[in-house]
Design an enzyme around this catalytic site. Structure first.
Site, PDB file in Angstrom:
ATOM      1  N   SER A  25      13.697  87.811  32.610  1.00 38.02           N
ATOM      2  CA  SER A  25      12.493  88.755  31.930  1.00 38.02           C
ATOM      3  C   SER A  25      11.225  88.789  32.254  1.00 38.02           C
ATOM      4  O   SER A  25      10.405  89.375  31.877  1.00 38.02           O
ATOM      5  CB  SER A  25      12.396  87.933  30.269  1.00 38.02           C
ATOM      6  OG  SER A  25      12.119  86.651  30.420  1.00 38.02           O
ATOM      7  N   ASN A 112      12.451  77.810  23.741  1.00 39.49           N
ATOM      8  CA  ASN A 112      12.700  78.710  22.201  1.00 39.49           C
ATOM      9  C   ASN A 112      11.320  78.582  21.508  1.00 39.49           C
ATOM     10  O   ASN A 112      10.874  79.572  20.884  1.00 39.49           O
ATOM     11  CB  ASN A 112      13.640  77.902  21.555  1.00 39.49           C
ATOM     12  CG  ASN A 112      15.061  78.173  22.284  1.00 39.49           C
ATOM     13  OD1 ASN A 112      15.123  78.970  23.212  1.00 39.49           O
ATOM     14  ND2 ASN A 112      15.930  77.604  21.771  1.00 39.49           N
ATOM     15  N   HIS A 158       4.157 123.147   0.530  1.00 45.34           N
ATOM     16  CA  HIS A 158       5.229 124.026   1.214  1.00 45.34           C
ATOM     17  C   HIS A 158       4.658 124.858   2.127  1.00 45.34           C
ATOM     18  O   HIS A 158       5.309 125.703   2.770  1.00 45.34           O
ATOM     19  CB  HIS A 158       6.065 124.700   0.294  1.00 45.34           C
ATOM     20  CG  HIS A 158       6.368 124.241  -1.058  1.00 45.34           C
ATOM     21  ND1 HIS A 158       7.333 123.482  -1.309  1.00 45.34           N
ATOM     22  CD2 HIS A 158       5.434 124.078  -2.236  1.00 45.34           C
ATOM     23  CE1 HIS A 158       7.349 122.953  -2.486  1.00 45.34           C
ATOM     24  NE2 HIS A 158       6.091 123.472  -3.113  1.00 45.34           N
ATOM     25  N   SER A 279      -1.951 126.117  31.108  1.00 44.66           N
ATOM     26  CA  SER A 279      -0.580 126.179  31.632  1.00 44.66           C
ATOM     27  C   SER A 279      -0.466 126.508  33.261  1.00 44.66           C
ATOM     28  O   SER A 279      -1.267 126.868  33.648  1.00 44.66           O
ATOM     29  CB  SER A 279       0.132 127.761  31.014  1.00 44.66           C
ATOM     30  OG  SER A 279       1.229 127.978  31.470  1.00 44.66           O
ATOM     31  N   ASN A 287      -3.588 124.569  25.777  1.00 44.40           N
ATOM     32  CA  ASN A 287      -2.437 123.760  25.174  1.00 44.40           C
ATOM     33  C   ASN A 287      -3.006 122.569  24.588  1.00 44.40           C
ATOM     34  O   ASN A 287      -3.769 121.875  25.098  1.00 44.40           O
ATOM     35  CB  ASN A 287      -1.320 123.550  26.106  1.00 44.40           C
ATOM     36  CG  ASN A 287      -0.449 124.880  26.480  1.00 44.40           C
ATOM     37  OD1 ASN A 287      -0.474 125.846  25.693  1.00 44.40           O
ATOM     38  ND2 ASN A 287      -0.001 124.580  27.590  1.00 44.40           N
ATOM     39  N   GLU A 292       0.163 116.804  20.842  1.00 43.07           N
ATOM     40  CA  GLU A 292       1.836 117.123  20.854  1.00 43.07           C
ATOM     41  C   GLU A 292       2.173 115.741  21.326  1.00 43.07           C
ATOM     42  O   GLU A 292       3.270 115.254  21.249  1.00 43.07           O
ATOM     43  CB  GLU A 292       2.080 118.036  22.064  1.00 43.07           C
ATOM     44  CG  GLU A 292       1.679 119.454  21.384  1.00 43.07           C
ATOM     45  CD  GLU A 292       2.226 120.709  22.450  1.00 43.07           C
ATOM     46  OE1 GLU A 292       2.914 121.494  22.297  1.00 43.07           O
ATOM     47  OE2 GLU A 292       1.165 120.661  23.601  1.00 43.07           O
ATOM     48  N   GLN A 324      15.658  87.742  23.786  1.00 40.59           N
ATOM     49  CA  GLN A 324      14.582  88.099  24.761  1.00 40.59           C
ATOM     50  C   GLN A 324      14.338  89.695  24.780  1.00 40.59           C
ATOM     51  O   GLN A 324      13.400  90.242  25.549  1.00 40.59           O
ATOM     52  CB  GLN A 324      15.481  87.733  26.327  1.00 40.59           C
ATOM     53  CG  GLN A 324      14.721  88.283  27.504  1.00 40.59           C
ATOM     54  CD  GLN A 324      15.042  87.380  28.645  1.00 40.59           C
ATOM     55  OE1 GLN A 324      14.987  86.137  28.832  1.00 40.59           O
ATOM     56  NE2 GLN A 324      15.940  88.189  29.691  1.00 40.59           N
ATOM     57  N   LYS A 327      11.184  91.830  23.436  1.00 41.86           N
ATOM     58  CA  LYS A 327       9.481  92.014  23.843  1.00 41.86           C
ATOM     59  C   LYS A 327       9.290  93.427  24.387  1.00 41.86           C
ATOM     60  O   LYS A 327       7.924  93.762  24.116  1.00 41.86           O
ATOM     61  CB  LYS A 327       9.376  90.969  25.310  1.00 41.86           C
ATOM     62  CG  LYS A 327       9.530  89.524  24.712  1.00 41.86           C
ATOM     63  CD  LYS A 327       9.618  88.610  25.892  1.00 41.86           C
ATOM     64  CE  LYS A 327       9.951  87.310  25.121  1.00 41.86           C
ATOM     65  NZ  LYS A 327      11.233  87.257  24.461  1.00 41.86           N
TER      66      LYS A 327
HETATM   67  N1  ARG Z   1      12.894  84.456  28.478  1.00 40.85           N
HETATM   68  C1  ARG Z   1      13.491  83.945  27.006  1.00 40.85           C
HETATM   69  C2  ARG Z   1      13.193  84.876  25.797  1.00 40.85           C
HETATM   70  O1  ARG Z   1      12.212  85.705  26.141  1.00 40.85           O
HETATM   71  C3  ARG Z   1      12.742  82.681  26.743  1.00 40.85           C
HETATM   72  C4  ARG Z   1      13.468  81.635  25.890  1.00 40.85           C
HETATM   73  C5  ARG Z   1      14.704  80.936  26.455  1.00 40.85           C
HETATM   74  N2  ARG Z   1      15.367  80.173  25.879  1.00 40.85           N
HETATM   75  C6  ARG Z   1      16.762  79.809  26.056  1.00 40.85           C
HETATM   76  N3  ARG Z   1      17.422  79.021  25.313  1.00 40.85           N
HETATM   77  N4  ARG Z   1      17.374  80.509  26.935  1.00 40.85           N
HETATM   78  O2  ARG Z   1      13.649  84.745  25.011  1.00 40.85           O
END
Ligand code: ARG
Length: 462
Positions: A25, A112, A158, A279, A287, A292, A324, A327
């Protein structure tokens, strides 16, 4: 540092490169880095506070973490996919800087509860910023409204001309939506601002930690009572994207109106060159790209809401790697909402001009004063439903004669009902039609002035 090193010696080979890429990530969660450092500094202090590590060790960790942040802000720290995520990246860089003691940081913590903490700190910060952006947007609406209390514009139902209204009243409707959005975000902030730190992987920890201490240090107002809930809850993010979606939907409705108003058919507004585009092929065109785009981006934010709902629906307790995926949508919802609010604020402050002359003609060229004729008769004792039917007849004869109501002669009025007198002509001027709607919350000028002052004082609240 390879991932085989990060995990335990249980693993014999490193991840397949494509799998490492898939699993990582780091490509998007670096956004959390300042919050990750903030959380880790507090965690390190707590570890010393409770005697789990020494004060000297904590000091080294804190200084090291501060250096990682500086390096990140300077652009000197650019971790790659080998780090998997922001949490590992920071810990590894910290250990490079401070040595062995860096490996103590993760005592009594899991990624976590760590990521749960980061994301809440991040969102709390962004919610505050978006509430400020909303205030700017509301101010722009209010300034515009203040200049247009007596500017009349056709009011629609309407998308058919219904009754003329004060333009300020129309703009203040959007102010009200934004005010609810502002309040709603305040409400979401309350549930976002709760600490999961110290809940570990899922079940708490064997160390004598102090969750109240870290919560207080980080400015959380409370702690999660249940560790399983703490590490797997993303309700607050769903609530936020819901609130963001509503902001976008409100902006999108205003955008739609501005697009219509700028069309040749309506011609109610002119867009200034600083906020309109041309345009590539039709030189005569100007425009409304900004509204938009806001309208278009609304779909994206609402989409993120659906995505997060679907992400959560089948997850067993507690943490699952699926989380994950919370995000990118969340970050995008934050950025898109902020950018859209900013663009609309600029558009309203300096990019749009209402065409007073054209609006004046517009409210005088239709039958949107018909209700007032019925009200006129009802005021003279004729039951409203009967009056309504009579006015239907008036409209019909006027249409047949190619006239507007104001052009009917007194004889023509009297032919419909003897109760009509000379004063019918003043009763149906757009000015009078608007002014007369002086019921609470209505478009009458007195009401609109009151609404403006109310809006002004509500905006001074925090
Ligand atoms: N990159 C992970 C997430 O965004 C962090 C937590 C990872 N935890 C695990 N037990 N693999 O959720």
């Amino acid at each position: 540092m390879t991932q085989g090193n990060t995990w335990s010696d249980r693993f014999e080979t490193a991840l397949h490169p494509a799998i490492a890429q898939f699993n990582a990530s780091i490509g998007f969660d670096l956004e959390l880095l300042p919050y990750d450092i903030q959380g880790s500094i507090t965690h390190a202090k707590m570890l010393a506070q409770t005697g789990i590590i020494t004060q000297a060790e904590a000091q080294q960790l804190v200084q090291g973490l501060e250096q990682v942040l500086r390096e990140y802000e300077n652009g000197d720290f650019q971790p790659g996919v080998e780090e998997e995520d922001v949490h590992f990246a920071v810990e590894h860089r910290l250990t490079e800087i401070v040595g062995e003691v860096g490996k103590k940081l993760h005592t009594a913590r899991s990624r976590n509860d760590q990521v749960g903490t980061d994301i809440r700190l991040y969102l709390r910060d962004k919610i505050n910023k978006i509430r400020e952006d909303l205030r700017q947007y509301q101010r722009a609406l209010l300034n515009l409204a203040e200049n247009h209390v007596e500017t009349l514009i056709p009011g629609y139902t309407h998308l058919q001309r219904a009754q003329p209204i004060s333009l300020a009243h129309h703009l203040l409707a959007y102010w009200e939506m934004a005010q609810r959005d502002w309040e709603r975000l305040g409400d979401v902030a309350k549930r976002t601002n709760v600490s999961p730190l110290g809940c570990g992987a899922l079940a708490g920890t064997t160390f004598p930690i102090d969750r109240q201490y870290t919560a207080k240090e980080l400015g959380f107002t409370d702690i999660y009572r249940n560790s399983l809930d703490a590490v797997s809850d993303r309700d607050f993010a769903i609530e936020f994207i819901n609130a963001a979606s509503l902001i976008m939907v409100h902006l999108s409705r205003l955008s739609e109106e501005i697009i219509l108003w700028a069309s040749q058919e309506f011609s109610f507004v002119t867009l200034k060159d600083s906020c309109a585009t041309g345009s590539s092929i039709m030189p005569q065109k100007k425009n409304p790209d900004i509204p938009e785009l806001v309208r278009g981006k609304t779909g994206r934010v609402c989409g993120h809401l659906q995505a997060l709902f679907l992400l959560m629906k089948g997850l067993p307790l507690a943490y699952n790697k699926d989380l994950q995926e919370d995000k990118e949508g969340l970050f995008d919802a934050v950025k898109t909402t902020q950018a859209s609010l900013e663009a609309m604020t600029i558009l309203l402050s300096e990019g749009i001009e209402f065409r007073r002359q054209r609006l004046q003609e517009a409210v005088a060229e239709d039958f949107s004063n018909a209700t007032d004729v019925a009200d006129y008769l009802a005021n003279k004792g004729i039951p409203f439903r009967e009056a309504y039917n009579l006015v239907g007849k008036v409209v019909k004869t006027s249409l047949a004669a190619g006239k507007l109501l104001k052009d009917l002669t007194l004889e023509e009025w009297k032919a419909i009902h003897p109760a009509f007198e000379e004063d019918i002509y003043t009763a149906i001027t757009p000015q009078q039609v608007v002014s007369a709607r002086n019921s609470e919350g209505g478009t009458g000028f007195q009401q609109v002035r009151y609404a403006l002052s109310q809006a002004q004082s509500l905006m001074n609240e925090n």
